[in-house]
Design an enzyme around this catalytic site. Structure first.
Site, PDB file in Angstrom:
ATOM      1  CD  GLU A 329      45.326  34.297  38.063  1.00 17.41           C
ATOM      2  OE1 GLU A 329      46.052  34.980  37.312  1.00 17.41           O
ATOM      3  OE2 GLU A 329      44.394  34.757  38.718  1.00 17.41           O
ATOM      4  CG  ASP A 333      48.553  34.479  34.940  1.00 17.65           C
ATOM      5  OD1 ASP A 333      47.923  35.551  34.981  1.00 17.65           O
ATOM      6  OD2 ASP A 333      48.809  33.806  35.947  1.00 17.65           O
ATOM      7  CB  SER A 553      44.981  38.041  37.799  1.00 17.57           C
ATOM      8  OG  SER A 553      45.011  37.835  39.185  1.00 17.57           O
TER       9      SER A 553
END
Length: 649
Positions: A329, A333, A553
């Site tokens: 994750e 990002d 995300s």
């Protein structure tokens, strides 16, 4: 409207007042509290998938956060709307930290009454910690002490899922002396399960699924049309294909490819990590060398800030991190943001550590904390000069896992950052309107569960910008990947009323639905998402290898990076950054030109079709995807200033 000149009352002055107030009250034989005066303040039932385990251990300690009433919040809200609405004369005149702190400071009476109540219950006032505005009081106490303080009992609860088991210490109801009910908004951690269900799952959170797919044939068959060009960005045909979504594709598709960043030293952007996620420099170097070879190998970096023990390790992942996908994750990002907005300075906030797995006799103190609350208190204590101008967050939960009072308090904290010129951007969730079989209420009055669409928080908070996910290029459509249970989220809050800037477009959309899904959603609630961006099959490096990852995300940091570029153009001309985005976004959406409308697809779920797309705003894709050249020109120009404001009928 002029800001009040009243300064923040110092802690020393406050204690002098409190002592005087207490003495006067005692002199009049008026007691502040007694055990007999306790009445129920809040009750919140256990969400699904959580099981009662037993009483919490007596030697366990909790850091208790007491939120005092903010009697002037409506005044702060008015300032926020004025400085964030392009048609208002005060647009862009963001407030200082001191001005915001003044507007959320509780009454002296509230402070005195709460302090006296704590003293009566044998809490040493010397160990109390106050927020700069004194609207939060924090103290760490053993569970038996807190149980007496709140006339309650704490228990251990266990979450069981495919991706792990986790435990928390919570209570389902708690009480206060009756005379304190109007002085205290909320106390946590008590009955909120937020931040430990979605944020506590390591492989796939409910709202923030990270989809990985390395089967090339499956990719090509599942996203037909990605090789076609978009009318807005004719060059996308040459740089976008079915194999992977890259920075060059995104920069071309959304019109940032030819923009030259002008004043990076004046600008800033940020992302947040939770749950032990991290952002690996080595992986990011591999990513940039392949997809942004124009960036010097030694010419990029990020500033790393630890909040409440959060870490961002740069050593090779250990066996536990590899097994649980730590860093996936975080790498998604950072690589999405740097791939679009380099050389804008990037700051990363890592909050708390990895939640411990369930152990019947061992409970670590950090699994009692509410992550957003911890992070918000840290951010709100910073001066404006240290606040990033745009922040991307890829974590959330289901709205009804929070008690309404606590949800409102977190939402109000986001409003404080917005008033100070910060753009807060969140992914809208990856389960559409709710996964099949999970779409039920969590009634606080003990009534049986009833079917309803689920709502993502904090996306439903009016003071953050929610970003949905799209896939395909001609046309872009709502992102859906059935085999991975990934559907871009959207809907309507049951806690927050629809804000005025949404009224016309949202009402038109609801009328277009007719009786479809009647009773499954709140037609008067705040609507989300606000916008969308690509969220399907991003190329990401993790553990030295390339992966393809999907979800909102990916959409959130992409949109955040584009907003960072708009801010760069503004700052280069001596203008303020955008700050709280939503009034501006909705005026741009109604005007047309700044977003490419998404009219294909549904935000489905709950064994049904969910919310369909429509021309204009819809609950599946918001206003659509960004077109940077027009957004930049609208931000720099005065076109929106001459239009009728949303608050004038």
């Amino acid at each position: 409207m002029n800001m009040p000149s009243k300064s923040i009352v110092s802690l020393t002055s406050y204690f002098l007042f409190a002592c005087t107030f207490t003495s006067l009250a005692r002199g009049s034989n008026t007691g502040f509290s007694s055990r007999s005066s306790y009445t129920l303040k809040e009750r919140h039932h256990v969400p699904r998938n959580w099981a009662y385990v037993g009483r919490a251990p007596a030697d366990h300690e909790i850091e208790l956060h007491i939120g005092l009433q903010q009697p002037r919040f409506e005044e702060l809200e008015q300032h926020l709307l004025e400085v964030s609405s392009p048609s208002h004369p005060r647009y862009g005149e963001h407030l200082s930290a001191e001005e915001v702190q003044t507007l959320v400071r509780p009454d002296n009476e509230s402070l005195a009454l709460v302090i006296e109540w704590l003293k009566e219950n044998e809490v040493d006032i010397n160990i109390l910690n106050f927020s700069p505005s004194q609207d939060w009081i924090s103290v760490t106490l053993p569970i038996p002490h807190i149980e007496r303080l709140l006339s309650t009992e704490y228990h251990n609860f266990r979450y069981e899922g495919d991706d792990g088991d986790y435990s928390v210490v919570r209570t389902l109801e708690w009480s206060l002396p009756e005379h304190l009910h109007d002085h205290v908004d909320c106390i946590q951690p008590t009955s909120s399960f937020f931040g430990v269900s979605a944020l506590g799952r390591t492989k796939r959170s409910y709202w923030d699924v990270i989809v990985e797919n390395i089967n090339k044939n499956e990719r090509e068959s599942s996203i037909e049309g990605i090789g076609s060009h978009s009318p807005r960005a004719p060059g996308a045909r040459q740089v976008c294909n079915a194999s992977e979504v890259t920075p060059t594709c995104l920069r071309t598709l959304y019109g940032t490819i030819d923009y030259k960043i002008q004043v990076p030293e004046k600008n800033s952007m940020s992302l947040t990590n939770y749950l032990g996620q991290f952002n690996n420099r080595s992986d990011t170097s591999l990513f940039l060398s392949q997809y942004r070879p124009d960036i010097p190998a030694d010419g990029w970096d990020f500033k790393d800030i630890s909040v409440a023990g959060g870490v961002n390790p740069q050593t090779p992942a250990d066996a536990y991190q590899l097994e649980h996908g730590k860093g996936k994750e975080g790498n998604l990002d950072i690589q999405a943001m740097l791939g679009i907005a380099y050389p804008t300075p990037l700051t990363i906030y890592s909050t708390l550590g990895t939640p411990p797995p369930f152990k019947p006799t061992a409970f670590a103190p950090n699994n009692t904390n509410e992550p957003y609350l911890i992070w918000l208190q840290y951010m709100l204590a910073l001066p404006n000069s240290q606040l990033p101008k745009v922040i991307s967050t890829s974590y959330g939960d289901i709205e009804h896992t929070l008690p309404p009072a606590y949800a409102r308090r977190v939402c109000n904290s986001f409003a404080q950052l917005g008033a100070r010129g910060v753009s807060l951007i969140f992914g809208s969730g990856d389960s559409g309107v709710g996964r099949d079989g999970m779409c039920h209420t969590n009634h606080n009055d003990g009534r049986p569960e009833t079917p309803e669409f689920l709502v993502s928080f904090p996306d439903a908070c009016p003071y953050v910008t929610s970003v949905g996910a799209t896939m395909g290029m001609d046309p872009e459509r709502v992102a859906v990947l059935d085999e991975k249970k990934f559907v871009s989220g959207g809907g309507f809050s049951r806690y927050f009323a629809r804000p005025p800037w949404q009224d016309g477009p949202v009402q038109a959309y609801i009328e277009s639905l007719g009786d479809e899904h009647s009773g499954m959603y709140n037609p008067d609630g705040a609507a989300y998402p606000d916008v969308s961006a690509q969220g399907y099959e991003y190329a990401v490096f993790w553990n030295g290898t390339k992966r393809l990852m999907s979800g909102t995300s990916a959409s959130a940091p992409t949109f955040a990076a584009i907003i960072a570029l708009v801010n760069d153009a503004l700052l280069a001309e001596g203008k303020p950054a955008l700050g709280f985005l939503n009034p501006w976004i909705w005026e741009v959406g109604k005007r047309g030109g700044g977003f490419t409308d998404v009219t294909v697809g549904n935000s489905k779920g709950c064994n049904g079709t969910g919310y369909p797309t429509r021309t204009g705003w819809d609950a599946a894709s918001g206003w659509g995807t960004p077109w940077f050249p027009v957004l930049k020109d609208l931000a720099l120009g005065n076109e929106l200033r001459g239009e009728k404001p949303w608050y004038i009928l």
